[in-house]
Structure formats: C-alpha cells, structure tokens
Design a protein around this motif. Sequence first.
Motif, short mmCIF file in Angstrom:
data_model
loop_
_atom_site.label_atom_id
_atom_site.label_comp_id
_atom_site.label_asym_id
_atom_site.label_seq_id
_atom_site.Cartn_x
_atom_site.Cartn_y
_atom_site.Cartn_z
N MET A 1 0.84 -1.18 0.00
CA MET A 1 0.00 0.00 0.00
C MET A 1 0.88 1.24 0.00
SD MET A 1 -3.08 0.67 2.56
CE MET A 1 -4.20 1.97 2.29
N ILE A 2 0.48 2.22 -0.75
CA ILE A 2 1.27 3.44 -0.88
C ILE A 2 0.95 4.38 0.28
CG2 ILE A 2 1.69 5.47 -2.32
CD1 ILE A 2 1.10 3.79 -4.73
N ARG A 3 1.98 4.93 0.86
CA ARG A 3 1.81 5.87 1.96
C ARG A 3 1.26 7.20 1.44
NH1 ARG A 3 5.93 5.11 6.54
NH2 ARG A 3 6.56 2.96 6.27
N PRO A 4 0.46 7.87 2.23
CA PRO A 4 -0.06 9.18 1.80
C PRO A 4 1.05 10.21 1.58
CG PRO A 4 -1.35 8.34 3.63
CD PRO A 4 -0.20 7.41 3.46
N SER A 5 2.14 10.08 2.34
CA SER A 5 3.24 11.03 2.17
C SER A 5 3.88 10.89 0.80
CB SER A 5 4.28 10.83 3.26
OG SER A 5 4.81 9.52 3.22
N VAL A 6 3.90 9.67 0.26
CA VAL A 6 4.45 9.45 -1.08
C VAL A 6 3.57 10.14 -2.12
CG1 VAL A 6 4.92 7.69 -2.82
CG2 VAL A 6 5.64 7.32 -0.48
N LEU A 7 2.26 10.01 -1.97
CA LEU A 7 1.36 10.64 -2.92
C LEU A 7 1.44 12.16 -2.86
CD1 LEU A 7 -1.77 8.34 -2.59
CD2 LEU A 7 -0.03 8.34 -4.39
N VAL A 8 1.56 12.69 -1.65
CA VAL A 8 1.68 14.15 -1.51
C VAL A 8 2.99 14.64 -2.12
CG1 VAL A 8 1.92 16.02 0.18
CG2 VAL A 8 0.17 14.27 0.49
N PHE A 9 4.08 13.89 -1.89
CA PHE A 9 5.37 14.29 -2.45
C PHE A 9 5.35 14.17 -3.97
CE2 PHE A 9 10.07 13.50 -2.98
CZ PHE A 9 10.42 14.83 -2.77
N ALA A 10 4.69 13.13 -4.50
CA ALA A 10 4.57 12.99 -5.96
C ALA A 10 3.73 14.13 -6.53
CB ALA A 10 3.94 11.65 -6.31
N LEU A 11 2.73 14.56 -5.79
CA LEU A 11 1.93 15.71 -6.24
C LEU A 11 2.78 16.98 -6.26
CD1 LEU A 11 -0.93 16.66 -7.04
CD2 LEU A 11 -1.29 17.16 -4.62
N LEU A 12 3.63 17.13 -5.26
CA LEU A 12 4.52 18.29 -5.24
C LEU A 12 5.53 18.25 -6.38
CD1 LEU A 12 5.21 18.73 -1.43
CD2 LEU A 12 3.87 20.20 -2.91
N ILE A 13 6.01 17.05 -6.70
CA ILE A 13 6.95 16.92 -7.81
C ILE A 13 6.28 17.29 -9.13
CG2 ILE A 13 8.25 15.22 -9.16
CD1 ILE A 13 8.91 13.79 -6.57
N SER A 14 5.03 16.88 -9.30
CA SER A 14 4.33 17.14 -10.56
C SER A 14 3.53 18.43 -10.53
CB SER A 14 3.40 15.96 -10.88
OG SER A 14 2.37 15.87 -9.93
N LEU A 15 3.72 19.24 -9.54
CA LEU A 15 2.96 20.49 -9.43
C LEU A 15 3.16 21.44 -10.61
CD1 LEU A 15 0.96 21.51 -7.36
CD2 LEU A 15 2.78 22.77 -6.28
N PRO A 16 4.36 21.57 -11.18
CA PRO A 16 4.47 22.44 -12.37
C PRO A 16 3.61 21.97 -13.54
CG PRO A 16 6.63 22.03 -11.44
CD PRO A 16 5.67 21.15 -10.71
N ALA A 17 3.45 20.68 -13.69
CA ALA A 17 2.59 20.17 -14.76
C ALA A 17 1.13 20.50 -14.48
CB ALA A 17 2.76 18.67 -14.90
N TRP A 18 0.71 20.40 -13.23
CA TRP A 18 -0.66 20.77 -12.88
C TRP A 18 -0.89 22.27 -13.11
CZ3 TRP A 18 -4.29 17.24 -12.17
CH2 TRP A 18 -3.91 15.96 -11.80
N TYR A 19 0.12 23.07 -12.84
CA TYR A 19 0.02 24.51 -13.09
C TYR A 19 -0.14 24.80 -14.57
CZ TYR A 19 1.27 29.45 -13.03
OH TYR A 19 1.27 30.81 -13.20
#
Length: 73
Positions: A1-19
């Motif tokens: 199971m993936i930890r929520p911290s991993v998903l949040v960090f992955a979201l932060l890594i991909s934040l420029p793409a979301w922008y």
Amino acid sequence: MIRPSVLVFALLISLPAWYRLLFDQLDLTQVLIRFLIGVPIAAVLLAAFRFVTAGYGVTEETPATTVEPQKMD
C-alpha cells in the motif's frame, strides 16, 4: 500500500505540470503520466530519507549503577 506522504510528495513533484494544465499548455493525460512517473520516484526518495534518518531517535541506554546508602555522622 502506498503511503499518503508518497502521494503528496509525488503531487509536489508534478505540481508544475498541474500549473501548466490550468493555462491549457498541457493535456490532462500528460499531467497524469507525469504524476504516475513521480509516484515511484517519490517512494524511492522518501524510503532513502527514512533509511538515513531511522537511527537518529534511537539511543542505547547504559545500565544503571547501584549506589550503596551510607550513614551520615
């Protein structure tokens, strides 16, 4: 199971793409692909961070020395 911290960090890594998605510079599928690529990268980085910092809170306790009570004159 993936930890929520991993998903949040992955979201932060991909934040420029979301922008860039907000300004219609990228397609949604490209943004999701970048997020999915960021998940294993974030998992490896956080696992390395946990491995490095695992021993900082652990200390060995020295055994207590016994003290003999002495009478005072």
